[in-house]
Write an enzyme that holds these catalytic residues in place. Structure first.
Site, PDB file in Angstrom:
ATOM      1  N   LEU A  64       0.830  -1.206   0.000  1.00 30.91           N
ATOM      2  CA  LEU A  64       0.000   0.000   0.000  1.00 30.91           C
ATOM      3  C   LEU A  64       0.862   1.252   0.000  1.00 30.91           C
ATOM      4  O   LEU A  64       2.029   1.203   0.368  1.00 30.91           O
ATOM      5  CB  LEU A  64      -0.891  -0.013   1.244  1.00 30.91           C
ATOM      6  CG  LEU A  64      -1.851  -1.210   1.292  1.00 30.91           C
ATOM      7  CD1 LEU A  64      -2.299  -1.494   2.709  1.00 30.91           C
ATOM      8  CD2 LEU A  64      -3.035  -0.952   0.372  1.00 30.91           C
ATOM      9  N   THR A  95       6.339   0.561   2.005  1.00 30.30           N
ATOM     10  CA  THR A  95       7.375   1.340   2.694  1.00 30.30           C
ATOM     11  C   THR A  95       6.690   2.202   3.747  1.00 30.30           C
ATOM     12  O   THR A  95       5.976   3.156   3.405  1.00 30.30           O
ATOM     13  CB  THR A  95       8.143   2.236   1.692  1.00 30.30           C
ATOM     14  OG1 THR A  95       8.698   1.394   0.671  1.00 30.30           O
ATOM     15  CG2 THR A  95       9.258   3.002   2.383  1.00 30.30           C
ATOM     16  N   LYS A 170      14.811  -0.059   4.746  1.00 32.98           N
ATOM     17  CA  LYS A 170      14.277   0.457   3.471  1.00 32.98           C
ATOM     18  C   LYS A 170      14.459   1.978   3.389  1.00 32.98           C
ATOM     19  O   LYS A 170      14.838   2.510   2.345  1.00 32.98           O
ATOM     20  CB  LYS A 170      12.792   0.056   3.364  1.00 32.98           C
ATOM     21  CG  LYS A 170      12.040   0.666   2.211  1.00 32.98           C
ATOM     22  CD  LYS A 170      12.562   0.226   0.857  1.00 32.98           C
ATOM     23  CE  LYS A 170      11.766   0.902  -0.257  1.00 32.98           C
ATOM     24  NZ  LYS A 170      12.469   0.865  -1.536  1.00 32.98           N
TER      25      LYS A 170
HETATM   26  P1  NAP Z   1       0.729   2.861  -6.124  1.00 37.15           P
HETATM   27  O1  NAP Z   1       0.829   2.407  -7.520  1.00 37.15           O
HETATM   28  O2  NAP Z   1       0.330   4.265  -5.866  1.00 37.15           O
HETATM   29  O3  NAP Z   1      -0.259   1.866  -5.340  1.00 37.15           O
HETATM   30  C1  NAP Z   1      -0.648   2.159  -4.027  1.00 37.15           C
HETATM   31  C2  NAP Z   1      -1.716   1.189  -3.578  1.00 37.15           C
HETATM   32  O4  NAP Z   1      -2.187   1.605  -2.267  1.00 37.15           O
HETATM   33  C3  NAP Z   1      -2.955   1.179  -4.494  1.00 37.15           C
HETATM   34  O5  NAP Z   1      -3.441  -0.144  -4.546  1.00 37.15           O
HETATM   35  C4  NAP Z   1      -3.923   2.092  -3.738  1.00 37.15           C
HETATM   36  O6  NAP Z   1      -5.276   1.849  -4.012  1.00 37.15           O
HETATM   37  C5  NAP Z   1      -3.626   1.698  -2.314  1.00 37.15           C
HETATM   38  N1  NAP Z   1      -4.111   2.679  -1.338  1.00 37.15           N
HETATM   39  C6  NAP Z   1      -3.704   3.963  -1.200  1.00 37.15           C
HETATM   40  N2  NAP Z   1      -4.385   4.550  -0.185  1.00 37.15           N
HETATM   41  C7  NAP Z   1      -5.237   3.612   0.291  1.00 37.15           C
HETATM   42  C8  NAP Z   1      -6.174   3.613   1.351  1.00 37.15           C
HETATM   43  N3  NAP Z   1      -6.387   4.680   2.102  1.00 37.15           N
HETATM   44  N4  NAP Z   1      -6.857   2.469   1.571  1.00 37.15           N
HETATM   45  C9  NAP Z   1      -6.650   1.376   0.806  1.00 37.15           C
HETATM   46  N5  NAP Z   1      -5.768   1.298  -0.200  1.00 37.15           N
HETATM   47  C10 NAP Z   1      -5.055   2.421  -0.448  1.00 37.15           C
HETATM   48  O7  NAP Z   1       2.108   2.679  -5.342  1.00 37.15           O
HETATM   49  P2  NAP Z   1       3.309   1.664  -5.637  1.00 37.15           P
HETATM   50  O8  NAP Z   1       4.308   2.359  -6.463  1.00 37.15           O
HETATM   51  O9  NAP Z   1       2.766   0.348  -6.042  1.00 37.15           O
HETATM   52  O10 NAP Z   1       3.938   1.571  -4.167  1.00 37.15           O
HETATM   53  C11 NAP Z   1       3.348   0.761  -3.164  1.00 37.15           C
HETATM   54  C12 NAP Z   1       4.310   0.719  -1.979  1.00 37.15           C
HETATM   55  O11 NAP Z   1       5.542   0.145  -2.397  1.00 37.15           O
HETATM   56  C13 NAP Z   1       4.645   2.096  -1.415  1.00 37.15           C
HETATM   57  O12 NAP Z   1       4.755   2.006  -0.023  1.00 37.15           O
HETATM   58  C14 NAP Z   1       6.001   2.419  -2.039  1.00 37.15           C
HETATM   59  O13 NAP Z   1       6.763   3.293  -1.242  1.00 37.15           O
HETATM   60  C15 NAP Z   1       6.618   1.034  -2.103  1.00 37.15           C
HETATM   61  N6  NAP Z   1       7.614   0.834  -3.163  1.00 37.15           N
HETATM   62  C16 NAP Z   1       7.390   1.293  -4.434  1.00 37.15           C
HETATM   63  C17 NAP Z   1       8.326   1.051  -5.420  1.00 37.15           C
HETATM   64  C18 NAP Z   1       8.121   1.519  -6.840  1.00 37.15           C
HETATM   65  O14 NAP Z   1       9.088   1.480  -7.616  1.00 37.15           O
HETATM   66  N7  NAP Z   1       6.939   1.925  -7.250  1.00 37.15           N
HETATM   67  C19 NAP Z   1       9.515   0.348  -5.126  1.00 37.15           C
HETATM   68  C20 NAP Z   1       9.718  -0.129  -3.821  1.00 37.15           C
HETATM   69  C21 NAP Z   1       8.748   0.123  -2.852  1.00 37.15           C
HETATM   70  P3  NAP Z   1      -6.037   2.664  -5.193  1.00 37.15           P
HETATM   71  O15 NAP Z   1      -5.742   1.879  -6.432  1.00 37.15           O
HETATM   72  O16 NAP Z   1      -7.453   2.666  -4.787  1.00 37.15           O
HETATM   73  O17 NAP Z   1      -5.439   4.047  -5.219  1.00 37.15           O
END
Ligand code: NAP
Length: 295
Positions: A64, A95, A170
């Protein structure tokens, strides 16, 4: 084994797809239902809320945005902990602040469930390929239970300590990454202002000691030739906020992180929150160019 997966965003969807490919039975939930369509087509069962996912699954993974999202998903009405979760294992891979991971672990443990934090190093490509690195905080026995699942998602699993330590590790990784994009922006702004072509600057950087693993693939985005988003500026900004707070807890001044926070904040205010983090480079170059034009 019945697994649950919560959060099918940029990272969560490819991770869920790998678990489906590995023939796990997968129960999924995403706040915006449209993001469950691909997983559903690949065989996942879509639940109406997180508590239904928990009731159907032995191990539940969450990926998330941030702490508020995780707290809502775990502790909200119809959240993961709303029903009987005795003996279930939660693998929290977002994260988060270390303190939030510990809070979630306590809430799970009170209800007889196990919890590890396992945030990951690596972005969307490694998530698709099962080549992430999981940074795990938690009990050894809980990690062993999680291992068959983490093995599908990762190239390496590092047990760094008790719950919360995975999240701390992290944040340690993410500060130099954020500094890299910011300093690349300043370096390129200087070179560009002095008459060097941006494409030349990036090509030379790529082939020098001033490169880093994630940089070469991002050159098309920095040049504005691709709008692929894998890690957005909103997420970078959130991570830098967590980094500053966590550093301050340990009396580390976090001067570099504070500088980056102002540039990511300015980028967000200019409508770039959902743009790729590498866009920060062009944003910084353009900011200096605009201020030069005003002088
Ligand atoms: P993302 O595409 O923005 O996805 C975020 C997810 O969280 C979506 O499923 C979103 O749902 C959900 N969400 C947000 N607020 C919510 C709430 N209040 N209640 C329920 N669900 C909620 O982000 P991401 O890039 O996949 O990153 C996810 C995590 O991995 C983060 O913590 C990030 O720091 C970490 N991360 C990311 C990367 C990267 O390269 N992207 C790499 C390593 C770690 P909706 O679809 O409804 O918005």
């Amino acid at each position: 084994m019945n697994l649950g997966f919560i959060g099918l965003g940029k990272m969560g969807e490819p991770m869920a797809m790998r678990l489906l490919d590995a023939s796990f039975t997968l129960n999924v939930w995403n706040r915006s239902p449209a993001k469950t369509i691909n997983a559903n087509k690949a065989g996942a069962v879509v639940a109406s809320c997180p508590s239904v996912v928990a009731s159907r699954s032995e191990i539940i993974i969450s990926m998330l945005n941030d702490d508020d999202a995780a707290l809502e998903v775990f502790e909200g009405a119809d959240g993961l902990l709303a029903g009987n979760v005795e003996d279930k294992l939660f693998i929290e891979m977002s994260t988060l602040r270390p303190s939030t991971a510990r809070k979630l672990a306590t809430s799970c443990n009170i209800q007889g469930a196990a919890f590890i934090d396992a945030p990951v190093s690596g972005t969307v490509g490694p998530a698709e390929e099962g080549r992430l690195m999981a940074l795990v905080g938690g009990k050894e026995a809980d990690l062993e239970r999680a291992r068959p699942v983490l093995d599908i998602l990762t190239r390496r699993i590092v047990h760094v300590g008790a719950v919360g330590q995975g999240s701390l590790m992290k944040l340690v990784i993410n500060l130099p990454l954020a500094v890299y994009w910011h300093s690349l922006g300043e370096a390129a702004a200087m070179g560009h202002a002095g008459g060097l072509e941006l494409s030349v600057i990036l090509d030379v950087m790529k082939d020098s000691g001033a490169s880093m693993a994630a940089f070469p693939k991002k050159i098309p985005e920095i040049l504005g030739e691709s709008d692929l988003v894998t890690f957005d500026i909103d997420t970078l900004h959130k991570d830098v906020e967590f980094i500053i707070e966590t550093g301050m807890d340990f009396h580390v001044p976090m001067a570099a992180a504070k500088t980056i926070l102002s540039s990511s904040k300015a980028a967000k205010e200019n409508g770039l929150g959902s743009a790729d983090a590498s866009e920060l480079v062009r944003f910084i170059i353009n900011s200096y160019r605009n201020s030069e034009n005003k002088d």
